[in-house]
Write an enzyme that holds these catalytic residues in place. Structure first.
Site, short mmCIF file in Angstrom:
data_model
loop_
_atom_site.label_atom_id
_atom_site.label_comp_id
_atom_site.label_asym_id
_atom_site.label_seq_id
_atom_site.Cartn_x
_atom_site.Cartn_y
_atom_site.Cartn_z
N LYS A 70 0.84 -1.20 0.00
CA LYS A 70 0.00 0.00 0.00
C LYS A 70 0.88 1.25 0.00
CE LYS A 70 -1.61 1.64 4.02
NZ LYS A 70 -1.31 3.06 4.30
N ASN A 71 1.90 1.26 0.84
CA ASN A 71 2.69 2.48 1.02
C ASN A 71 3.68 2.74 -0.11
OD1 ASN A 71 1.22 2.92 3.27
ND2 ASN A 71 2.78 2.23 4.70
N LEU B 51 7.21 19.60 7.63
CA LEU B 51 8.44 19.23 6.89
C LEU B 51 8.18 19.26 5.37
CD1 LEU B 51 9.67 16.22 9.11
CD2 LEU B 51 10.37 18.63 9.23
N ARG C 50 -8.34 -0.58 4.35
CA ARG C 50 -7.42 0.41 3.75
C ARG C 50 -6.10 -0.26 3.36
NH1 ARG C 50 -5.96 5.03 7.31
NH2 ARG C 50 -4.70 5.38 5.46
N ILE D 243 7.72 6.63 16.75
CA ILE D 243 7.36 7.35 15.52
C ILE D 243 6.09 8.17 15.69
CG2 ILE D 243 6.84 7.12 13.05
CD1 ILE D 243 9.69 6.27 13.74
N ILE E 224 2.37 18.49 8.62
CA ILE E 224 3.03 18.46 7.30
C ILE E 224 4.06 19.58 7.19
CG2 ILE E 224 1.12 17.30 6.10
CD1 ILE E 224 0.28 20.09 5.05
N ASP F 166 4.58 0.27 11.69
CA ASP F 166 3.34 -0.35 11.19
C ASP F 166 3.20 -1.80 11.63
OD1 ASP F 166 3.52 1.40 7.99
OD2 ASP F 166 2.92 2.04 9.99
N CYS G 63 -5.21 12.15 12.25
CA CYS G 63 -5.86 10.87 11.97
C CYS G 63 -5.78 10.04 13.25
CB CYS G 63 -5.18 10.17 10.81
SG CYS G 63 -3.66 9.44 11.31
C1 EPZ Z 1 4.17 6.82 6.13
O1 EPZ Z 1 3.39 7.80 6.78
C2 EPZ Z 1 3.27 5.60 6.01
N1 EPZ Z 1 2.10 5.93 5.20
C3 EPZ Z 1 2.83 5.14 7.40
O2 EPZ Z 1 2.05 3.97 7.24
C4 EPZ Z 1 4.07 4.81 8.21
O3 EPZ Z 1 3.68 4.45 9.51
C5 EPZ Z 1 4.99 6.04 8.26
O4 EPZ Z 1 5.32 6.47 6.92
C6 EPZ Z 1 6.29 5.75 8.99
O5 EPZ Z 1 6.95 4.70 8.38
C7 EPZ Z 1 2.22 5.93 3.86
O6 EPZ Z 1 3.28 5.71 3.30
C8 EPZ Z 1 0.98 6.25 3.08
P1 EPZ Z 1 6.19 10.16 8.31
P2 EPZ Z 1 3.92 9.34 6.84
O7 EPZ Z 1 6.06 11.42 7.54
O8 EPZ Z 1 4.61 9.67 5.58
C9 EPZ Z 1 6.17 13.31 11.85
C10 EPZ Z 1 0.22 2.53 7.62
O9 EPZ Z 1 -0.29 2.02 8.62
N2 EPZ Z 1 6.09 14.34 10.80
O10 EPZ Z 1 7.44 9.34 8.16
O11 EPZ Z 1 2.79 10.18 7.28
C11 EPZ Z 1 4.84 12.57 12.00
O12 EPZ Z 1 3.98 13.29 12.86
C12 EPZ Z 1 0.66 3.99 7.64
O13 EPZ Z 1 0.42 1.94 6.53
C13 EPZ Z 1 6.22 15.67 11.15
O14 EPZ Z 1 6.40 16.01 12.31
O15 EPZ Z 1 4.98 9.20 8.02
C14 EPZ Z 1 5.26 11.26 12.60
O16 EPZ Z 1 5.41 11.42 14.00
C15 EPZ Z 1 0.45 4.63 9.00
N3 EPZ Z 1 6.12 16.62 10.17
C16 EPZ Z 1 6.63 11.00 11.98
O17 EPZ Z 1 7.08 12.28 11.46
C17 EPZ Z 1 5.91 16.29 8.85
O18 EPZ Z 1 5.84 17.20 8.00
C18 EPZ Z 1 6.60 9.97 10.85
O19 EPZ Z 1 5.88 10.52 9.83
C19 EPZ Z 1 5.77 14.92 8.53
C20 EPZ Z 1 5.88 13.95 9.51
#
Ligand code: EPZ
Length: 417
Positions: free
Chosen positions: A22-23, A125, A398, A328, A123, A306, A116
């Site tokens: 999915k990811n 970053l 999902r 995370i 967002i 995950d 969520c």
């Molecule tokens: C991706 O989410 C995955 N989703 C998530 O999978 C996965 O858990 C996550 O990466 C970590 O591996 C998809 O790929 C669609 P991050 P993402 O940006 O991109 C913080 C599942 O169950 N952060 O690496 O949203 C954030 O709050 C899903 O399949 C900021 O602070 O993850 C979090 O604490 C859930 N500012 C951490 O970084 C930002 O601008 C990790 O987020 C972005 C993120």
């Protein structure tokens, strides 16, 4: 209400083919927007998140054809550069379309993706990086109005956290920007490599994906290509957990062993025997699982967040105490209260969970509140004595393709009602 009814405990046997990730599929579908011509994605999983991505692509003007796990996307004629609020709300990871829409249309309008089930999903970053690439962003009334002004220009970007989504958005914004973009402290997940592989097949010049520094040399345009989505390492870990908690011997087909490098040691510490053979993995769960001293979720190549929930179900049934640390997400223990309803003994202290293993769980009604927690409850239901009803299937669907069919084929007594 829709639910899965599971009669446990059960023994599983046989084999399961692991569906596409999915990811990986989500950013790949967004990347198809960048290509002049048709892209064909093979091994694209049949998931509700993929359905939403396809609805977004069609809203933007793409022609999308689906045949089994093949998805063909023709983005030649775009008609829109916005994502309607109702679609953004259905899938917060729609933010990954931002970079692709900007590269293609020079402008984009998206509502701010809400938080969520895992807590606030900032967002910052993403937006800071896009501004460095020349994107002008106006935020008002929960909406982002973005334009590329005098064009996207390569930049040197350092991420304070190796965010998967931010790394993907930067790649999709920089791939056709003028000049070179360097991403420092980039995410190293396999899904990042899959996206780079796809983009390079379309004519991009990206090096370093999978390492901490990614270099993107902007090109004029991208053409279509065919690409096979990598296997879903989290779905693999979930089926492994199902075998572990039921003391079963099953085979997983079409996995990518190196993507499970940080997961296998945890299963072996819990007493499972794992045998790799090419892209197949055989796993034998023990009569009684052993506790896991410490499961700490980390960015790849560390233990994946995950997989935390499904693996916690193993700890719940282990012969001793296990400790989990979720580094995370700040709110990724929503499955704990439901596992406790099944008889688990789990204490939470912030990001730390202490699990005191019990010999048995007992079936009852449980409700999922997020995707991987839903998977954990299904895994627990396979081991629990009696009937477990798992509600909240909209979360499960999902990220898992017909999970009840795969588990039935392995011998589980599970039906969707
Ligand atoms: C991706 O989410 C995955 N989703 C998530 O999978 C996965 O858990 C996550 O990466 C970590 O591996 C998809 O790929 C669609 P991050 P993402 O940006 O991109 C913080 C599942 O169950 N952060 O690496 O949203 C954030 O709050 C899903 O399949 C900021 O602070 O993850 C979090 O604490 C859930 N500012 C951490 O970084 C930002 O601008 C990790 O987020 C972005 C993120």
């Amino acid at each position: 209400m829709a639910r899965l009814e599971i009669e446990g405990p059960c023994k599983l046997r046989g084999e399961v083919s692991i569906h596409g990730a999915k990811n990986s599929a989500l950013p790949l579908l967004a990347a198809c927007l960048l290509c002049n011509g048709e892209c064909i994605l093979h091994n694209c999983p049949g998931l509700s998140d993929v359905d939403i991505c396809i609805r977004i692509l069609e809203h933007l003007g793409c022609k999308v054809k689906r045949s089994g796990s093949d998805v063909a996307v023709d983005a030649t004629a775009l008609t829109h550069s916005d994502i309607p609020d109702y679609l953004m709300r259905e899938m917060r990871s729609s933010i990954v379309f931002l970079g692709a829409i900007l590269t293609r249309a020079g402008q984009a309008r998206l509502s701010l993706p809400g938080g969520c089930e895992l807590g606030p999903r900032p967002i910052d970053l993403h937006l800071a990086a896009l501004r460095k690439l020349g994107v002008k962003i106006k935020e008002s009334h929960g909406c982002m109005q973005c334009t590329t002004g005098s064009g996207l220009v390569g930049s040197d970007i350092s991420l304070s956290f190796p965010s998967v989504g931010a790394t993907e958005n930067i790649m999709l914004t920089a791939v056709c920007a003028k000049g070179i973009t360097v991403i420092h402290n980039a995410a190293r997940e396999p899904e990042i490599c899959d996206l780079a592989h796809f983009l390079n097949r379309c004519g991009a010049h990206i090096t370093g994906a999978g390492e901490g520094t990614i270099i993107i040399d902007g090109v004029q345009s991208l053409h279509g290509c065919e690409h096979t989505v990598i296997a879903d390492r989290i779905a693999a870990a979930t089926f492994m957990a199902a075998a572990a908690v039921t003391g079963s011997h099953i085979a997983l087909r079409n996995i990518i062993p190196r993507h499970l490098a940080s997961v296998l040691p945890i299963f072996e510490e819990a007493g499972c025997s794992c045998y790799l053979n090419g892209n197949d993995l055989e796993i034998i769960g023990p009569e009684r699982l052993r506790p896991m001293k410490l499961v700490r979720t980390m960015p790849y190549p560390g233990f994946p967040t995950d997989a935390q929930a499904p693996v916690m179900t193993m700890a719940a049934l282990a012969d001793g105490n296990s400790m989990f640390v979720e580094t995370i997400f700040e709110n990724r223990y929503k499955h704990v209260c439901e596992l406790v309803r099944l008889g688990a003994k789990i204490k939470l202290e912030g990001r730390v969970a202490i699990i005191e293993g019990v010999p048995e769980l007992y079936g009852t009604n449980v409700g999922a509140a997020e995707l991987r927690g839903a998977a954990a409850l299904v895994v627990a239901g396979l081991a629990a004595n009696g009937k477990t009803c798992v509600y909240g299937l909209k979360y499960l669907d999902r990220g898992y393709e017909h999970i009840e069919e795969s588990l039935s084929q392995l011998g589980a007594v599970i039906i969707r009602k």
